[in-house]
Design an enzyme around this catalytic site. Structure first.
Site, PDB file in Angstrom:
ATOM      1  CG  ASP A 198      -1.892   1.435   0.918  1.00 23.52           C
ATOM      2  OD1 ASP A 198      -2.974   1.618   0.033  1.00 23.52           O
ATOM      3  OD2 ASP A 198      -2.205   1.584   2.375  1.00 23.52           O
ATOM      4  CB  SER A 254      -6.530   2.921  -0.066  1.00 15.02           C
ATOM      5  OG  SER A 254      -5.089   2.913  -0.088  1.00 15.02           O
ATOM      6  CD  GLN A 278      -4.171   1.073  -3.684  1.00 15.76           C
ATOM      7  OE1 GLN A 278      -3.983   2.231  -3.493  1.00 15.76           O
ATOM      8  NE2 GLN A 278      -3.856   0.139  -2.072  1.00 15.76           N
TER       9      GLN A 278
END
Length: 299
Positions: free
Chosen positions: A216, A241, A291
């Site tokens: 991430d 995110s 993502q």
């Protein structure tokens, strides 16, 4: 093992407060919310601890030797996490099959869900085998460390905060990061080598959780590169995110060099999509990551 890595392992070593209920703390955040990679990694730890497996004495998390290993996760970030409050992870044992085990985890703070994870675990079996070809990338040992590279492109205090936040991981950019080329749009692709700053135990779950944590950190960089934006470090984009998915194809070690090859096929509607593959240094495709995140230009 350096102190930063030891602190990160402590962060992932959740407290069990009831059957299938765990509690985790947070580390200081660079922005006023919990780092998404931390929540995802902690949720995967919680899920993994409920999967039947032989335990290894001295393991920080759990040994999955003799039991299923994580092969995929799908997650949604629902609300910003509060770095000053504990996070409670509740695990739902959806299915225990002979080959596959499924878990659902909800992370809660202040009485509200902030994160939702579905994870699947599989007992090893033989099957068909093929993979893509690893892309070219420079030798990680020839690239500057974060401590060498960050001060060249960011103000001192910002660089110091980033170096401190990433001290548990040796993260090396193959090219200049987005905040080093603001105003210069480039191909929406980024390569980063990473490994932990210290050796780890052989617990497979530990290596998977640490890769989840790192995944991430940089995935939406490729979105920024396409538009010559630098992100939160320079304040020209607001981002967070939204959802995150990973597929773990082959065994790997997070304390050995891994290539994170990232690109962005699309950005629209205030959202940007990043997709990536993680490769071992000897060319094995270890992980696929996708993502989507909020990418807004401040007004």
């Amino acid at each position: 093992m350096n102190q930063a890595l030891d602190a990160l392992l402590d962060l992932l070593d959740l407290e069990q407060i009831e059957e299938d209920i765990f509690r985790g703390m947070s580390r200081s955040a660079l922005v006023p919310r919990v780092f998404g990679g931390q929540v995802a990694a902690q949720a995967l730890v919680a899920a993994g601890r409920t999967v039947p497996a032989d335990r290894s004495p001295g393991s920080r998390l759990r040994s999955s030797r003799g039991g299923p290993d994580a092969h995929s996760l799908h997650a949604y970030f629902l609300r910003p996490g509060d770095p000053g409050a504990p996070i409670v992870y509740t695990v739902d044992r959806i299915r225990d099959g002979r080959s596959f085990t499924t878990r659902r985890v909800v992370a809660v703070q202040h009485g509200q869900p902030i994160f939702h994870l579905s994870a699947s675990f599989q007992t090893y079996e033989e099957g068909l085998e093929h993979q893509a070809v690893m892309p070219d990338a420079p030798d990680p040992e020839t690239l500057p460390t974060a401590a060498e590279m960050l001060p060249r492109h960011l103000p001192g205090p910002v660089a110091e905060r980033l170096i401190e936040a990433r001290a548990a991981v040796d993260l090396r950019y193959a090219d200049v990061p987005p905040w080093g080329t603001v105003g210069q749009p480039r191909e929406p692709r980024s390569q980063v080598w990473f490994k932990t700053n210290g050796k780890l135990t052989d617990d497979p779950l530990l290596h998977v959780c640490l890769a989840t944590y790192v995944s991430d950190m940089t995935l939406l960089d490729s979105v920024l590169l396409a538009h010559g934006r630098g992100g939160w470090a320079v304040g020209d984009v607001v981002g967070a995110s939204l959802d995150h998915a990973m597929w773990f194809h082959r065994p790997f070690r997070a304390d050995e060099w891994l290539l994170y090859d990232q690109e962005s096929p699309s950005a629209s509607g205030g959202r940007g999509l990043g997709q990536a593959r993680i490769w071992t240094q000897d060319g094995r495709l270890a992980v696929t990551v996708i993502q989507e995140g909020v990418v807004r230009v401040p007004r």
